[in-house]
Write a protein that holds these residues in place. Sequence first.
Motif, mmCIF file in Angstrom:
data_model
loop_
_atom_site.group_PDB
_atom_site.id
_atom_site.type_symbol
_atom_site.label_atom_id
_atom_site.label_comp_id
_atom_site.label_asym_id
_atom_site.label_seq_id
_atom_site.Cartn_x
_atom_site.Cartn_y
_atom_site.Cartn_z
ATOM 1 N N SER A 174 0.824 -1.221 0.000
ATOM 2 C CA SER A 174 0.000 0.000 0.000
ATOM 3 C C SER A 174 0.852 1.263 0.000
ATOM 4 O O SER A 174 0.488 2.267 -0.613
ATOM 5 N N HIS A 175 2.009 1.235 0.674
ATOM 6 C CA HIS A 175 2.884 2.408 0.692
ATOM 7 C C HIS A 175 3.484 2.656 -0.694
ATOM 8 O O HIS A 175 3.664 3.796 -1.100
ATOM 9 N N CYS A 176 3.768 1.580 -1.435
ATOM 10 C CA CYS A 176 4.287 1.716 -2.804
ATOM 11 C C CYS A 176 3.229 2.347 -3.705
ATOM 12 O O CYS A 176 3.535 3.240 -4.498
ATOM 13 N N ASN A 177 1.988 1.880 -3.575
ATOM 14 C CA ASN A 177 0.905 2.431 -4.385
ATOM 15 C C ASN A 177 0.664 3.893 -4.050
ATOM 16 O O ASN A 177 0.435 4.707 -4.941
ATOM 17 N N SER A 178 0.743 4.227 -2.772
ATOM 18 C CA SER A 178 0.611 5.623 -2.346
ATOM 19 C C SER A 178 1.737 6.468 -2.920
ATOM 20 O O SER A 178 1.523 7.577 -3.410
ATOM 21 N N GLN A 179 2.946 5.923 -2.877
ATOM 22 C CA GLN A 179 4.119 6.633 -3.403
ATOM 23 C C GLN A 179 3.945 6.909 -4.893
ATOM 24 O O GLN A 179 4.169 8.021 -5.361
ATOM 25 N N LYS A 180 3.503 5.915 -5.649
ATOM 26 C CA LYS A 180 3.298 6.086 -7.092
ATOM 27 C C LYS A 180 2.228 7.135 -7.374
ATOM 28 O O LYS A 180 2.368 7.927 -8.296
ATOM 29 N N SER A 181 1.160 7.147 -6.571
ATOM 30 C CA SER A 181 0.058 8.082 -6.814
ATOM 31 C C SER A 181 0.485 9.534 -6.602
ATOM 32 O O SER A 181 -0.123 10.443 -7.165
ATOM 33 N N MET A 182 1.540 9.778 -5.828
ATOM 34 C CA MET A 182 2.034 11.141 -5.622
ATOM 35 C C MET A 182 2.505 11.781 -6.924
ATOM 36 O O MET A 182 2.515 12.994 -7.053
ATOM 37 N N GLU A 231 8.437 5.473 2.435
ATOM 38 C CA GLU A 231 7.722 6.439 1.599
ATOM 39 C C GLU A 231 8.339 7.820 1.787
ATOM 40 O O GLU A 231 8.634 8.218 2.915
ATOM 41 N N SER A 274 8.378 12.135 0.503
ATOM 42 C CA SER A 274 7.624 13.204 -0.151
ATOM 43 C C SER A 274 8.303 13.538 -1.479
ATOM 44 O O SER A 274 9.495 13.258 -1.681
#
Length: 79
Positions: free
Chosen positions: A10-18, A65, A67
């Motif tokens: 989930s952290h990877c997916n969040s990172q990509k969505s940034m 993750e 910024s």
Amino acid sequence: AKMYGAYWCSHCNSQKSMFGAGGTRLINYVECAADGYNSQRELCQQKAVRGYPTWEINGEFFPGERSLEELRELSGAPR
């Protein structure tokens, strides 16, 4: 910069969505899950990646993750 991750992370997916729509094309993504699409698990093991996401920037590894601002600073990219 290179991002090591796993499709189920989930952290990877969040990172990509940034990076926004289409922005993921800018990421040199390495899939570490053995059953993931285009898995490069051996490379992840060779690089001793233990958690996801892990960024490799200029030969240094940064787990967790980050910024967009921090990634910019770590890579030396201009504002």
